[in-house]
Design a protein around this motif. Structure first.
Motif, PDB file in Angstrom:
ATOM      1  N   VAL A 207      -0.377  -8.639   9.843  1.00 27.82           N
ATOM      2  CA  VAL A 207      -0.087  -7.625   8.965  1.00 27.82           C
ATOM      3  C   VAL A 207       1.120  -7.909   8.132  1.00 27.82           C
ATOM      4  CG1 VAL A 207      -1.621  -5.744   9.892  1.00 27.82           C
ATOM      5  CG2 VAL A 207       0.833  -6.233  10.295  1.00 27.82           C
ATOM      6  N   VAL A 208       2.233  -8.693   8.508  1.00 22.84           N
ATOM      7  CA  VAL A 208       3.443  -8.846   7.846  1.00 22.84           C
ATOM      8  C   VAL A 208       3.279 -10.118   7.130  1.00 22.84           C
ATOM      9  CG1 VAL A 208       5.880  -9.338   8.176  1.00 22.84           C
ATOM     10  CG2 VAL A 208       4.701  -7.950   9.935  1.00 22.84           C
ATOM     11  N   HIS A 209       2.815  -9.784   5.936  1.00 16.72           N
ATOM     12  CA  HIS A 209       2.530 -10.743   4.790  1.00 16.72           C
ATOM     13  C   HIS A 209       2.466 -10.074   3.481  1.00 16.72           C
ATOM     14  CE1 HIS A 209      -1.530  -9.753   4.961  1.00 16.72           C
ATOM     15  NE2 HIS A 209      -1.555 -10.350   6.258  1.00 16.72           N
ATOM     16  N   LEU A 210       2.788 -10.735   2.321  1.00 11.27           N
ATOM     17  CA  LEU A 210       2.967 -10.057   1.082  1.00 11.27           C
ATOM     18  C   LEU A 210       1.744  -8.982   0.710  1.00 11.27           C
ATOM     19  CD1 LEU A 210       4.599 -10.074  -1.394  1.00 11.27           C
ATOM     20  CD2 LEU A 210       3.083 -11.902  -2.461  1.00 11.27           C
ATOM     21  N   PRO A 211       0.658  -9.272   0.880  1.00 19.57           N
ATOM     22  CA  PRO A 211      -0.478  -8.307   0.479  1.00 19.57           C
ATOM     23  C   PRO A 211      -0.130  -6.890   1.384  1.00 19.57           C
ATOM     24  CG  PRO A 211      -1.558 -10.454   0.430  1.00 19.57           C
ATOM     25  CD  PRO A 211      -0.010 -10.741   0.995  1.00 19.57           C
ATOM     26  N   GLY A 212       0.050  -7.016   2.645  1.00 19.14           N
ATOM     27  CA  GLY A 212       0.366  -6.065   3.381  1.00 19.14           C
ATOM     28  C   GLY A 212       1.454  -5.154   2.993  1.00 19.14           C
ATOM     29  N   LEU A 213       2.687  -5.955   2.863  1.00 18.72           N
ATOM     30  CA  LEU A 213       3.884  -5.372   2.415  1.00 18.72           C
ATOM     31  C   LEU A 213       3.707  -4.649   0.561  1.00 18.72           C
ATOM     32  CD1 LEU A 213       6.495  -7.876   3.189  1.00 18.72           C
ATOM     33  CD2 LEU A 213       5.976  -5.926   4.319  1.00 18.72           C
ATOM     34  N   ILE A 214       2.881  -5.423  -0.134  1.00 18.73           N
ATOM     35  CA  ILE A 214       2.420  -4.651  -1.293  1.00 18.73           C
ATOM     36  C   ILE A 214       1.709  -3.341  -1.220  1.00 18.73           C
ATOM     37  CG2 ILE A 214       1.069  -4.809  -3.423  1.00 18.73           C
ATOM     38  CD1 ILE A 214       1.645  -7.950  -3.378  1.00 18.73           C
ATOM     39  N   GLY A 215       0.769  -3.499  -0.272  1.00 20.98           N
ATOM     40  CA  GLY A 215       0.091  -2.007   0.064  1.00 20.98           C
ATOM     41  C   GLY A 215       0.888  -0.940   0.523  1.00 20.98           C
ATOM     42  N   PHE A 216       1.964  -1.497   1.597  1.00 21.65           N
ATOM     43  CA  PHE A 216       2.804  -0.590   2.040  1.00 21.65           C
ATOM     44  C   PHE A 216       3.809  -0.015   1.019  1.00 21.65           C
ATOM     45  CE2 PHE A 216       7.140  -0.043   3.736  1.00 21.65           C
ATOM     46  CZ  PHE A 216       7.211   1.097   4.486  1.00 21.65           C
ATOM     47  N   GLY A 217       4.118  -0.901   0.058  1.00 17.63           N
ATOM     48  CA  GLY A 217       5.242  -0.467  -0.836  1.00 17.63           C
ATOM     49  C   GLY A 217       4.636   0.620  -1.974  1.00 17.63           C
ATOM     50  N   PHE A 218       3.265   0.321  -2.294  1.00 18.28           N
ATOM     51  CA  PHE A 218       2.625   1.275  -3.238  1.00 18.28           C
ATOM     52  C   PHE A 218       2.331   2.674  -2.535  1.00 18.28           C
ATOM     53  CE2 PHE A 218       1.122  -2.369  -6.011  1.00 18.28           C
ATOM     54  CZ  PHE A 218       1.599  -1.952  -7.122  1.00 18.28           C
ATOM     55  N   GLY A 219       1.892   2.424  -1.271  1.00 16.19           N
ATOM     56  CA  GLY A 219       1.511   3.710  -0.360  1.00 16.19           C
ATOM     57  C   GLY A 219       2.804   4.621  -0.380  1.00 16.19           C
ATOM     58  N   THR A 220       3.965   4.078  -0.072  1.00 22.87           N
ATOM     59  CA  THR A 220       5.286   4.795   0.090  1.00 22.87           C
ATOM     60  C   THR A 220       5.651   5.209  -1.231  1.00 22.87           C
ATOM     61  OG1 THR A 220       6.062   3.057   1.798  1.00 22.87           O
ATOM     62  CG2 THR A 220       7.847   4.431   0.893  1.00 22.87           C
ATOM     63  N   TYR A 221       5.381   4.595  -2.621  1.00 21.73           N
ATOM     64  CA  TYR A 221       5.843   4.948  -3.785  1.00 21.73           C
ATOM     65  C   TYR A 221       5.155   6.310  -4.045  1.00 21.73           C
ATOM     66  CZ  TYR A 221       6.037   5.462  -8.630  1.00 21.73           C
ATOM     67  OH  TYR A 221       6.516   6.039 -10.023  1.00 21.73           O
ATOM     68  N   TYR A 222       3.826   6.229  -3.757  1.00 26.57           N
ATOM     69  CA  TYR A 222       2.883   7.278  -4.018  1.00 26.57           C
ATOM     70  C   TYR A 222       3.249   8.355  -3.040  1.00 26.57           C
ATOM     71  CZ  TYR A 222      -1.629   9.835  -4.660  1.00 26.57           C
ATOM     72  OH  TYR A 222      -2.586  11.020  -4.956  1.00 26.57           O
ATOM     73  N   ALA A 223       3.478   8.193  -1.872  1.00 24.74           N
ATOM     74  CA  ALA A 223       3.920   9.171  -0.915  1.00 24.74           C
ATOM     75  C   ALA A 223       4.965  10.122  -1.425  1.00 24.74           C
ATOM     76  CB  ALA A 223       4.148   8.613   0.558  1.00 24.74           C
ATOM     77  N   MET A 224       6.029   9.352  -2.071  1.00 24.92           N
ATOM     78  CA  MET A 224       7.198   9.878  -2.506  1.00 24.92           C
ATOM     79  C   MET A 224       7.101  10.709  -3.711  1.00 24.92           C
ATOM     80  SD  MET A 224      10.207   7.000  -1.576  1.00 24.92           S
ATOM     81  CE  MET A 224      11.644   8.039  -2.196  1.00 24.92           C
ATOM     82  N   GLN A 225       6.095  10.143  -4.573  1.00 21.81           N
ATOM     83  CA  GLN A 225       5.915  10.889  -5.862  1.00 21.81           C
ATOM     84  C   GLN A 225       5.066  12.289  -5.541  1.00 21.81           C
ATOM     85  OE1 GLN A 225       7.003  10.148  -8.665  1.00 21.81           O
ATOM     86  NE2 GLN A 225       8.117   8.791  -7.549  1.00 21.81           N
ATOM     87  N   ARG A 226       4.695  12.675  -4.323  1.00 22.08           N
ATOM     88  CA  ARG A 226       3.615  13.701  -4.225  1.00 22.08           C
ATOM     89  C   ARG A 226       4.394  14.898  -3.651  1.00 22.08           C
ATOM     90  NH1 ARG A 226      -1.267  13.937  -5.174  1.00 22.08           N
ATOM     91  NH2 ARG A 226      -1.760  15.166  -3.375  1.00 22.08           N
ATOM     92  N   PHE A 227       5.926  14.585  -3.184  1.00 21.65           N
ATOM     93  CA  PHE A 227       6.782  15.481  -2.904  1.00 21.65           C
ATOM     94  C   PHE A 227       8.098  15.415  -3.854  1.00 21.65           C
ATOM     95  CE2 PHE A 227       4.664  14.384   0.999  1.00 21.65           C
ATOM     96  CZ  PHE A 227       4.472  15.594   1.374  1.00 21.65           C
TER      97      PHE A 227
END
Length: 195
Positions: A173-193
């Motif tokens: 899981v620790v590779h670029l696509p995993g980190l990209i998915g995590f980054g997009f998810g975190t950005y979206y999560a922060m925008q929700r609040f």
């Protein structure tokens, strides 16, 4: 045309906050005169600094008790979702249906899994928070997303130690696509609040 201009000039008053500045603008809440320098833009129009500082309704404000309650529930959800995601990915890995860690299908699956995991944590936060939005909730969303990711990596590490014949490790899981998915998810999560 000149009649309208004369009427506007008659309604001009001096701004009480900026001495010497004449204006015909009014606060949308209290009706006091405001000039372009002191007015505060609000979702329902322009307000004077006094009305803008009052804030929104209490039901939308986050208290310390809210933060504790949201943190505990969403933290437990974050741990649970991280472990469930790790078990699912290890099961897919052990079935060997995705052709190894470097296959494009596996990379896409892991990126999507990271995004969906963070969204699950965000959904748990929203269930507890309701209609509350604040900067502290945005920071908490990012922290809980990181907790999910670290829980997932640690669970995979533990399973790698238990089942050595699977030849797995956090590298699944620790590779670029995993980190990209995590980054997009975190950005979206922060925008929700976002307040």
């Amino acid at each position: 045309m000149s009649e309208n201009a004369t009427e506007l000039e008659l309604n001009m008053t001096e701004c009480p906050r900026d001495q010497g500045v004449e204006t015909n603008l009014r606060c949308g809440q209290c009706g006091d005169p405001i000039c372009p320098r002191c007015m505060v833009y609000a979702p329902v129009g322009s307000k004077c600094p006094d009305c803008a500082s009052i804030g929104g309704p209490v039901m939308f404000k986050v208290t310390q008790n809210d933060l504790i309650r949201i943190g505990i529930v969403a933290g437990l959800a974050s741990l649970g979702i991280g472990i469930a995601s790790a078990v699912t990915l290890v099961a897919l890995w052990s079935l060997d249906i995705l052709a190894g860690v470097n296959s494009s299908i596996w990379l896409i699956v892991v990126g999507v899994a990271e995004f969906l995991g963070v969204m699950g944590v965000t959904y748990a936060m929203q269930l507890v928070a309701g209609t509350k939005y604040s900067t502290s909730l945005r920071i908490m969303a990012a922290g809980l997303a990181l907790l999910f990711y670290l829980t997932q990596v640690m669970a995979i590490e533990i399973m790698a130690g238990m089942f050595t014949e699977l030849l797995i490790g956090p590298g699944i899981v620790v590779h670029l696509p995993g980190l990209i998915g995590f980054g997009f998810g975190t950005y979206y999560a922060m925008q929700r609040f976002k307040p």
